[in-house]
Design an enzyme around this catalytic site. Structure first.
Site, short mmCIF file in Angstrom:
data_model
loop_
_atom_site.label_atom_id
_atom_site.label_comp_id
_atom_site.label_asym_id
_atom_site.label_seq_id
_atom_site.Cartn_x
_atom_site.Cartn_y
_atom_site.Cartn_z
N SER A 177 45.50 37.35 55.63
CA SER A 177 44.54 36.57 56.41
C SER A 177 43.96 35.45 55.57
O SER A 177 43.91 35.53 54.33
CB SER A 177 43.38 37.47 56.86
OG SER A 177 42.50 37.77 55.77
N ASP A 178 43.51 34.38 56.23
CA ASP A 178 42.62 33.45 55.54
C ASP A 178 41.35 34.23 55.22
O ASP A 178 41.02 35.23 55.87
CB ASP A 178 42.33 32.23 56.41
CG ASP A 178 41.96 31.01 55.57
OD1 ASP A 178 41.55 31.18 54.41
OD2 ASP A 178 42.06 29.88 56.09
N TRP A 179 40.63 33.76 54.22
CA TRP A 179 39.51 34.54 53.68
C TRP A 179 38.41 34.75 54.72
O TRP A 179 37.89 33.78 55.26
CB TRP A 179 39.00 33.84 52.44
CG TRP A 179 39.62 34.34 51.15
CD1 TRP A 179 38.96 34.66 50.02
CD2 TRP A 179 41.00 34.58 50.87
NE1 TRP A 179 39.84 35.09 49.04
CE2 TRP A 179 41.10 35.06 49.54
CE3 TRP A 179 42.18 34.47 51.62
CZ2 TRP A 179 42.31 35.40 48.95
CZ3 TRP A 179 43.39 34.81 51.03
CH2 TRP A 179 43.45 35.26 49.71
#
Length: 776
Positions: free
Chosen positions: A220-222
């Site tokens: 995932s993106d952060w």
């Protein structure tokens, strides 16, 4: 390696623990099965590593727009090998790059971090990047999957896009790099057609993992994973960062209660183990590496020059017989070498245009005007002290500049449980007396002292986007009288700690010496320009214009730079403008100047490469990877601001040059001049290949990007390209193979459109040189 046997040795809690970051940049080790800690790092122009700090310097390559401007897949592959070398040096297994989102709108804040407006060019450059990095035994995670083409409300926005546009435009670069063997993919923050991407089972499980057969890791993106069940069923494999998050005990309960099948957890663990084996983090052979070390400084210089794009030239370039050179603009002494946000790295050297040009000829420098909104960091090294509750020192670290930035984790010798404050100290000896300006840029409470006396004590409120809060924060200033030659001890103290297992410490001590007013600076620049053979004005955007976390509001150069260029050109018609920007800007003085050279964000060797190109050691090799409008109002697609949380991609497949048909931009996609001329001599097509012969008709060796466009009555699109080189008078022949997708459209599935096609060899999309007709 038998991954199933290893998975069988783990209990459910251990398997689930592996699916969330152990910290900001890593996954936890499992020594019982031989799994080391898996370390990730931001890119794409370098490898920052786990420390967001100048204490761990990195090679800084030119921006992705500059990489794409080379149109040179072999050169990009070499850049990837350098990045793998840097990653291995820093103990990094996974590079969080490249960015494959598209230049849908020139207002996109991360335009500089993406390759192109064209999905085919993006895919080819992206595939070369991925192959180069992974040849060195380091994984890539092409991002942000998918339709993350702007920054405004990026965490919550819903992108509404047709299935055809999604397939033919936005998914196509990802499909290409998956085909090239990418070991990872990063899911985006945004939603697509109502479903957030970390939960988008149709696109992640259905298309990426199912239809394309992707066997790598989906990270995932952060902070993009926000739910337990939906994200666990949606296909994202790893939630970053950690150790807290929506999985852990909640996901364990969901599995035990039958709401999420344990097989979904096992599949994720299997993908992590497969990635670990590929990068050498699972007991087995060491990761692959390049046979010979790559000279990062030399390659950064070569890539920069190859990406420099000569937009106009009345013959003044390359310089010949230039004895005195006026070098004007704030970006001449402080080059803008990279865009803001997670793309930032800390090189151990930056060659400014002033430095590079001063090594070639007699130079006279004038600031002219300063468009920067924030003060530059106080010059010289600094010390960062980590303090406990009693003010005792836990550790101290030397910094190359007065910038403090630890995001995610602190230095290893700092006890985060005891940390209560960080104090930045720097010594400064002014060269001029008068009122000096000091500033703090950051979020939270700050106390600034000079020689022990408090001059600023203030709390700064955060903006909305966390990326803006830490990467482009608000600034507070104070004026302090200083005397030339006297030593001043300047310190900034900031409360700090660890929250949820993560550290967030980010602020800058800025400084500006007394300086003349803008009118006086401009008058000085005109005097210098008039007294020199040639004037070079470096015009740049600022960190407040191009960065992660926000989009642009216009395409104008900030401050009074346009006014400066008009005036300098009037004082000396032999004026060359160097545009130091990562994305399109308006050029209202275009017809007045002798030449315009676009350097993008050119990386750490900016000034050296600039001297190479201006003095003719190297030909500017760049061709535009995106169409440049004359004015923002001319651009056919600009919308980046959601309405009721939605941005509708109503233009469908018509973005970039395809949307410009019937209009005339300032510069077409594919445009760029060299220092020689070319004749296109012949073209022939056989099957899915096109052969073009061309001759260097000029007096110098040169490079040309041969572009093949395809049309069948429904618009022209790029179908292939190649870079050729030739000596004066030499004829070269290139054969370019066209992908099957060039002849297909999406209609619930890929369908080859049969019929007659025109294939055109071109210098750019509107400069067509030869054509041939084929039947499919």
């Amino acid at each position: 390696m038998d991954f199933d046997e290893l998975i069988g040795r783990l209990d459910l809690a251990t398997k689930i623990r592996l699916l969330t970051g152990a910290g900001m940049w890593s996954l936890p080790p499992l020594p019982e099965i031989g799994l080391d800690r898996l370390v990730m790092s931001d890119g794409p122009i370098g490898v920052r590593g786990e420390q967001w700090s100048s204490t761990d310097p990195s090679i800084a390559l030119p921006s992705p727009t500059a990489l794409a401007a080379t149109w040179d897949v072999d050169l990009v592959r070499r850049a990837g090998r350098l990045l793998a070398q840097e990653a291995r040096r820093k103990g990094v297994h996974v590079l969080l790059a490249p960015t494959l989102n598209l230049h849908r709108s020139p207002l996109g804040g991360r335009h500089f971090e993406c390759f192109s407006e064209d999905p085919y060019l993006t895919g080819e450059i992206g595939a070369a990047y991925v192959e180069g990095v992974q040849e060195g035994g380091v994984a890539t995670t092409p991002k942000h999957f998918v339709a993350n083409d702007f920054e405004t409300e990026r965490f919550t926005v819903d992108v509404r896009v047709s299935e055809r546009a999604l397939r033919e435009v936005y998914l196509r670069p990802f499909e290409r790099v998956v085909g090239a063997g990418a070991w990872g993919v990063m899911t985006a923050y945004n939603s697509v057609n109502g479903t957030t991407m970390t939960e988008h089972a149709d696109l992640v499980n259905g298309v990426l993992k199912g239809e394309w057969g992707f066997d790598g890791l989906v990270v995932s993106d952060w902070t993009a994973v926000r739910t337990t069940e939906a994200a666990a069923l949606g296909g994202t494999d790893v939630a970053m960062p950690g150790p807290s998050g929506p999985w852990g005990k909640r996901l364990e309960a969901a599995v035990r209660e039958g709401r999420v099948p344990e097989s979904a957890v096992d599949d994720r663990v299997r993908r992590i183990l497969r990635l670990a084996e590929r990068v050498g983090a699972l007991r087995g052979p060491e990761p692959r590496g390049t046979e010979r070390p790559v000279d990062g400084v030399a390659l950064a210089r070569e890539v920069a020059a190859r990406g420099f794009t000569l937009l106009t030239n009345d013959g003044i370039l390359p310089f010949d017989g230039v004895r005195t050179l006026a070098v004007i603009g704030s970006a001449t002494a402080e080059a803008r070498v990279m865009g803001g946000g997670s793309a930032q790295v800390f090189p151990d050297r930056i060659v400014s245009p002033l430095q590079g040009l001063s090594e070639r000829t007699q130079v006279r420098y004038a600031l002219g005007t300063d468009p920067r909104i924030r003060l530059s960091p106080l010059s010289g090294p600094a010390q960062a002290a980590f303090l406990d509750a009693e003010g005792g020192m836990l550790a101290e670290h030397r910094l190359a500049t007065a910038e403090v930035r630890w995001i995610g984790q602190l230095p290893r010798d700092v006890d985060g449980d005891r940390l209560k404050a960080v104090r930045l100290r720097a010594a400064y000896v002014p060269e001029v007396s008068g009122e000096h300006r000091l500033s703090v840029a950051g979020v939270g409470a700050y106390t600034v002292t000079v020689n022990g006396e408090t001059v600023l004590d203030e709390s700064i409120e955060p903006p909305g986007d966390p990326a803006v809060a830490f990467l482009s924060p608000p600034e507070r200033r104070v004026s302090v009288p200083m005397t030339a030659g006297q030593r001043y001890e300047v310190a900034v103290t900031h409360p700090a700690g660890v929250f949820g297992g993560l550290a967030f410490v980010s602020f800058t001590l800025g400084h500006a010496a007394p300086a003349p007013g803008e009118d006086e600076l401009m008058a000085e620049a005109l005097r210098v320009a008039a007294e020199c053979d040639v004037a070079v004005v470096v015009a740049a955007t600022t960190p407040e214009v191009e960065s992660e976390g926000f989009d642009r509001s216009d395409l104008a150069l900030p401050g009074r730079q346009d006014e400066l260029i008009h005036a300098v050109t009037a004082a000396n018609p032999r004026t060359v403008v160097v545009v130091n920007a990562g994305s399109p800007v308006e050029l209202p003085w275009l017809e007045e100047v002798a030449a315009v050279l676009l350097t993008w964000f050119p990386g750490q060797e900016a000034g050296a490469a600039l001297a190479d190109v201006l003095f003719g050691d190297t030909e500017p090799g760049g061709r535009l990877p995106t169409t440049w409008p004359r004015r923002l109002a001319d651009a056919p697609v600009v919308k980046v601001t959601p309405v009721d949380g939605v941005v509708a991609y109503d233009e469908g497949v018509s973005i970039g040059y395809r949307a410009w048909e019937g209009r005339t931009p300032m510069f077409w996609f594919g445009h760029g001049l060299g220092y020689t001329t070319w004749s296109y001599d012949s073209i022939a097509a056989e099957g899915a290949s096109v052969t073009v012969a061309l001759t260097n008709t000029g007096p110098r060796p040169g490079r040309e990007v041969v572009q093949i466009y395809l049309s069948n009555g429904s618009g022209r699109r790029l179908a292939g390209f190649d870079v050729v080189e030739a000596e004066p008078g030499e004829t070269v022949i290139t054969t370019i193979f066209l992908p099957e997708r060039a002849f297909q459209v999406w209609e619930g599935g890929w369908r080859t459109v049969e019929g007659e096609y025109t294939l055109e060899a071109a210098h750019h999309v509107a400069d067509l040189r030869l054509s041939v007709t084929v039947k499919v």
